[in-house]
Enzyme design. Structure first.
Site, PDB file in Angstrom:
ATOM      1  N   ARG A 135       0.855  -1.199   0.000  1.00 54.84           N
ATOM      2  CA  ARG A 135       0.000   0.000   0.000  1.00 54.84           C
ATOM      3  C   ARG A 135       0.882   1.237   0.000  1.00 54.84           C
ATOM      4  O   ARG A 135       1.680   1.428   0.922  1.00 54.84           O
ATOM      5  CB  ARG A 135      -0.877  -0.004   1.255  1.00 54.84           C
ATOM      6  CG  ARG A 135      -1.816   1.201   1.391  1.00 54.84           C
ATOM      7  CD  ARG A 135      -2.533   1.167   2.736  1.00 54.84           C
ATOM      8  NE  ARG A 135      -3.267  -0.074   2.932  1.00 54.84           N
ATOM      9  CZ  ARG A 135      -3.730  -0.494   4.118  1.00 54.84           C
ATOM     10  NH1 ARG A 135      -3.513   0.237   5.208  1.00 54.84           N
ATOM     11  NH2 ARG A 135      -4.388  -1.629   4.213  1.00 54.84           N
ATOM     12  N   HIS A 146       1.848  -2.067   5.632  1.00 53.37           N
ATOM     13  CA  HIS A 146       1.618  -2.377   4.222  1.00 53.37           C
ATOM     14  C   HIS A 146       2.599  -1.629   3.316  1.00 53.37           C
ATOM     15  O   HIS A 146       2.994  -2.137   2.268  1.00 53.37           O
ATOM     16  CB  HIS A 146       0.193  -2.007   3.823  1.00 53.37           C
ATOM     17  CG  HIS A 146      -0.849  -2.978   4.286  1.00 53.37           C
ATOM     18  ND1 HIS A 146      -1.148  -4.140   3.599  1.00 53.37           N
ATOM     19  CD2 HIS A 146      -1.673  -2.955   5.355  1.00 53.37           C
ATOM     20  CE1 HIS A 146      -2.124  -4.784   4.222  1.00 53.37           C
ATOM     21  NE2 HIS A 146      -2.454  -4.087   5.294  1.00 53.37           N
ATOM     22  N   ASP A 153      -3.325  -8.448   3.587  1.00 53.76           N
ATOM     23  CA  ASP A 153      -4.669  -8.702   4.113  1.00 53.76           C
ATOM     24  C   ASP A 153      -5.275  -9.816   3.266  1.00 53.76           C
ATOM     25  O   ASP A 153      -5.345  -9.701   2.038  1.00 53.76           O
ATOM     26  CB  ASP A 153      -5.538  -7.455   4.004  1.00 53.76           C
ATOM     27  CG  ASP A 153      -5.051  -6.320   4.883  1.00 53.76           C
ATOM     28  OD1 ASP A 153      -4.352  -6.586   5.873  1.00 53.76           O
ATOM     29  OD2 ASP A 153      -5.374  -5.158   4.565  1.00 53.76           O
ATOM     30  N   GLU A 177      -7.238  -7.267  13.720  1.00 53.75           N
ATOM     31  CA  GLU A 177      -7.761  -7.606  12.400  1.00 53.75           C
ATOM     32  C   GLU A 177      -7.398  -9.047  12.039  1.00 53.75           C
ATOM     33  O   GLU A 177      -6.221  -9.351  11.833  1.00 53.75           O
ATOM     34  CB  GLU A 177      -7.198  -6.644  11.344  1.00 53.75           C
ATOM     35  CG  GLU A 177      -7.572  -5.192  11.595  1.00 53.75           C
ATOM     36  CD  GLU A 177      -6.862  -4.220  10.674  1.00 53.75           C
ATOM     37  OE1 GLU A 177      -7.269  -3.034  10.654  1.00 53.75           O
ATOM     38  OE2 GLU A 177      -5.899  -4.619   9.992  1.00 53.75           O
ATOM     39  N   HIS A 201      -5.061  -9.555   8.781  1.00 51.06           N
ATOM     40  CA  HIS A 201      -3.839  -8.757   8.614  1.00 51.06           C
ATOM     41  C   HIS A 201      -2.612  -9.513   9.134  1.00 51.06           C
ATOM     42  O   HIS A 201      -2.530  -9.833  10.319  1.00 51.06           O
ATOM     43  CB  HIS A 201      -4.031  -7.441   9.375  1.00 51.06           C
ATOM     44  CG  HIS A 201      -2.880  -6.491   9.356  1.00 51.06           C
ATOM     45  ND1 HIS A 201      -2.978  -5.225   8.824  1.00 51.06           N
ATOM     46  CD2 HIS A 201      -1.611  -6.597   9.820  1.00 51.06           C
ATOM     47  CE1 HIS A 201      -1.827  -4.594   8.973  1.00 51.06           C
ATOM     48  NE2 HIS A 201      -0.983  -5.413   9.581  1.00 51.06           N
TER      49      HIS A 201
END
Length: 227
Positions: free
Chosen positions: A96, A141, A148, A206, A209
């Site tokens: 990301r 990320h 994910d 999460e 993740h």
């Protein structure tokens, strides 16, 4: 007349050159995940409108999955083991860019922008998403070794039930949450166990993740676009 063998040679040179140009988009040490795990399922909501912001996220120009080569090779081992039991992986997000993280930060500062609240954070006040650990100004990320993901059944490509959907920002998505069915708890444990077996660690809030333990760029946050 050009001989067929000469035409074939030019064709393969073109393909090799095109492939090299594609790989040159990425910094050294990064790969397109599907080049190594070609049958991987991918669903990247940040490239579209179906995400907690409700808009395409900055920095996501094409629906590509990118990770460090080291993380991808570890993930290939996870996929191979799951395949033995008619299961596989689906990726929701991988590398990301920092531009996307900055988009999240800007969004969080705008209290009236709540397009995705009903679906993705119905019980949370977006002003406290940073404090509660759902959003950060720096993301693992962006270091390229965080992913994910979930598990799917190979035959149907259907996701197994994890008790909450990807990117649901709430207590139910955390690993410590136990008010789930026995099957949902088992499914989360299956993913966590196989990811940890091949060198990934979970994020407590999460279930989807995971970060490679020995990530190659642990202090570097990249900002090249996803394309």
């Amino acid at each position: 007349m050009i001989k067929p063998i000469l035409i074939a040679s030019f064709f393969f040179i073109f393909l090799a050159t095109h492939a090299q140009q594609g790989s040159n988009r990425l910094p050294n040490g990064f790969v397109y995940v599907k080049d190594i795990i070609p049958h991987l399922e991918v669903d990247l909501p940040y490239c579209g409108h179906h995400n907690f912001i409700g808009k395409p996220i900055q920095g996501y120009l094409e629906p590509q999955t990118i990770l460090t080569k080291k993380a991808t090779e570890a993930l290939a081992k996870v996929e191979k083991e799951l395949n033995k039991n008619n299961m596989g992986l689906k990726i929701f997000d991988a590398y990301r860019p920092q531009a996307a993280v900055n988009h999240f930060v800007k969004w969080a500062s705008e209290p009236n922008d709540t397009l995705g609240k009903a679906e993705f954070y119905p019980t949370e006040d977006k002003r406290f998403l940073f404090k509660r650990g759902y959003i950060a100004s720096k993301s693992g990320h962006s270091r390229g070794s965080t992913v994910d993901l979930t598990i799917i059944i190979l035959d149907s490509k259907k996701e197994i039930d994890m008790g909450s959907p990807f990117d649901f920002l709430g207590e139910i998505s955390g690993h410590s949450y136990t008010k789930l069915s026995a099957q949902q708890l088992k499914n989360r444990k299956t993913l966590k166990s196989v990811m940890e077996k091949y060198g990934f660690r979970a994020y407590s809030k999460e279930w989807w993740h995971y970060t490679l333990n020995n990530e190659p760029f642990k202090d570097t946050y990249f900002d090249f676009p996803v394309q």
